[in-house]
Design an enzyme around this catalytic site. Structure first.
Site, PDB file in Angstrom:
ATOM      1  N   LYS A  66       3.245   6.525   3.996  1.00  0.00           N
ATOM      2  CA  LYS A  66       2.586   5.221   4.050  1.00  0.00           C
ATOM      3  C   LYS A  66       2.396   4.750   5.489  1.00  0.00           C
ATOM      4  O   LYS A  66       2.059   3.595   5.716  1.00  0.00           O
ATOM      5  CB  LYS A  66       3.441   4.177   3.325  1.00  0.00           C
ATOM      6  CG  LYS A  66       3.942   4.570   1.954  1.00  0.00           C
ATOM      7  CD  LYS A  66       4.880   3.472   1.453  1.00  0.00           C
ATOM      8  CE  LYS A  66       5.673   3.925   0.249  1.00  0.00           C
ATOM      9  NZ  LYS A  66       6.643   2.898  -0.197  1.00  0.00           N
ATOM     10  N   PRO A  78       0.826  -1.220   0.000  1.00  0.00           N
ATOM     11  CA  PRO A  78       0.000   0.000   0.000  1.00  0.00           C
ATOM     12  C   PRO A  78       0.853   1.260   0.000  1.00  0.00           C
ATOM     13  O   PRO A  78       1.873   1.341   0.670  1.00  0.00           O
ATOM     14  CB  PRO A  78      -0.821  -0.110   1.285  1.00  0.00           C
ATOM     15  CG  PRO A  78      -0.207  -1.169   2.097  1.00  0.00           C
ATOM     16  CD  PRO A  78       0.630  -2.024   1.204  1.00  0.00           C
ATOM     17  N   GLU A  79       0.433   2.231  -0.802  1.00  0.00           N
ATOM     18  CA  GLU A  79       1.103   3.526  -0.861  1.00  0.00           C
ATOM     19  C   GLU A  79       0.149   4.567  -0.270  1.00  0.00           C
ATOM     20  O   GLU A  79      -0.873   4.216   0.301  1.00  0.00           O
ATOM     21  CB  GLU A  79       1.502   3.831  -2.316  1.00  0.00           C
ATOM     22  CG  GLU A  79       2.400   2.736  -2.901  1.00  0.00           C
ATOM     23  CD  GLU A  79       2.800   2.978  -4.346  1.00  0.00           C
ATOM     24  OE1 GLU A  79       2.941   4.133  -4.746  1.00  0.00           O
ATOM     25  OE2 GLU A  79       2.973   1.990  -5.079  1.00  0.00           O
ATOM     26  N   ARG A 104      12.664  -5.111  -8.984  1.00  0.00           N
ATOM     27  CA  ARG A 104      11.253  -4.953  -9.337  1.00  0.00           C
ATOM     28  C   ARG A 104      11.197  -4.573 -10.815  1.00  0.00           C
ATOM     29  O   ARG A 104      12.062  -4.952 -11.578  1.00  0.00           O
ATOM     30  CB  ARG A 104      10.623  -3.840  -8.494  1.00  0.00           C
ATOM     31  CG  ARG A 104      10.698  -4.090  -6.997  1.00  0.00           C
ATOM     32  CD  ARG A 104       9.315  -4.425  -6.474  1.00  0.00           C
ATOM     33  NE  ARG A 104       9.091  -4.028  -5.095  1.00  0.00           N
ATOM     34  CZ  ARG A 104       8.710  -2.824  -4.703  1.00  0.00           C
ATOM     35  NH1 ARG A 104       8.561  -1.835  -5.539  1.00  0.00           N
ATOM     36  NH2 ARG A 104       8.464  -2.590  -3.447  1.00  0.00           N
TER      37      ARG A 104
END
Ligand SMILES: [Zn+2]
Length: 308
Positions: free
Chosen positions: A61, A2-3, A275
């Site tokens: 966050k 989650p951001e 990533r």
């Protein structure tokens, strides 16, 4: 992971459903969920019982619930898959229910559910913010920078600090001590909106380009917030268990091979720090590098020729 928009959506739900209520009892069902609380689950439960959760706060966050008395807070780390749900007391326990907070009013309880147990809860001490002592935040996150939606963020200082860095742009955007709240998804989306390639070097960017990027970061975060966040991996949900729907509005993140919404060029994916980075090779021109041998590798790296 989650951001900012996802964490803010959860914070908003906690502010509406949990703020102002007094804790009756805490049931820690999985020790990993309280591993950041070094004194252990029994200590956490004992120290929370009888306390009032006065509000729900966030920076970047990071999420916390200040306790009555103004000295302590309950910090919630969502990790990769942590969920804070507000449920009726008689709702059946979730499969990965790790912590259960019951309230003195007998109403809906707060549940920490986490499939992959990277997240957790911990008590922390509130400390004054370095740049604004009237503001208090958990000691464990005092080093985290203000986020783009924070009214006290100093834009000019962030722009100057970013341009002094000698790193690549996307790496700087993800640095939570420079600007907080942005992860992989919103970094790629705001870089696309600002027409900047994430591999550009921060010390070669004009001030106006960085200012435009900050504008686009805010725009994408606000758009995502309106959509309740991005439930890209179906693990992020709000306090009612509902996902966000910003994934339908993503221009490049996770869109490899699909046409860029602005110019139609297929979106590319490239490796980035274990990533990926997603970008439009036409709208976001990769930085010039030292001369490389001519051939397919060069065409690929420069992103040339793909519009044909
Ligand atoms: Zn494009």
């Amino acid at each position: 992971m989650p951001e900012l928009p996802e964490v803010e959506t959860v914070r908003d739900g906690l502010q509406r459903w949990v703020a102002g209520r007094s804790v009756a009892a805490v049931d820690v069902r999985h020790p990993r969920a309280v591993r950041r609380h070094l004194a252990g689950g029994a200590d956490l439960a004992a120290r929370l019982a009888g306390r009032r959760l006065v509000a729900a706060s966030r920076r970047g966050k990071y999420l916390w619930l200040p306790l009555d008395g103004g000295q302590e807070c309950l910090v919630a780390h969502l990790g990769m898959s942590g969920q804070l749900l507000v449920r009726p007391p008689d709702a059946p326990p979730e499969k990965h229910l790790h912590v259960r907070v019951r309230f003195a009013d007998g109403g809906r309880e707060l549940r920490f559910v986490d499939q992959r147990t990277f997240g957790g809860l911990a008590l922390d001490t509130l400390v004054p913010a370095a740049d604004r002592p009237a503001e208090r935040l958990p000691g464990s996150i005092a080093h985290i920078a203000r986020d783009p939606l924070d009214p006290y963020l100093d834009d000019q200082a962030v722009i100057a600090r970013l341009r002094r860095r000698r790193t690549e742009l996307k790496r700087a955007l993800l640095d939570q001590t420079l600007l907080s709240g942005i992860g992989n998804i919103y970094a790629d989306e705001s870089l696309w909106r600002a027409r900047l390639h994430g591999a550009r070097r921060t010390d070669t960017l004009p001030r106006a380009a960085v200012a435009e990027l900050l504008t686009q970061v805010r725009a994408v975060l606000r758009d995502a917030l309106r959509a309740g966040g991005t439930s890209f991996d179906a693990l992020y949900v709000d306090v009612d268990g509902r996902g966000g729907y910003f994934d339908r509005s993503l221009a490049v993140y996770g869109q490899e091979g699909r046409p860029c919404p602005r110019c139609g060029t297929p979106v590319r994916r490239a490796a980035f720090m274990n990533r990926s980075r997603f970008f439009c090779p036409a709208c976001q021109r990769p930085p010039r590098r030292r001369p490389v041998p001519a051939g397919p590798a060069r065409i690929d790296r420069r992103g040339a020729g793909v519009r044909a």
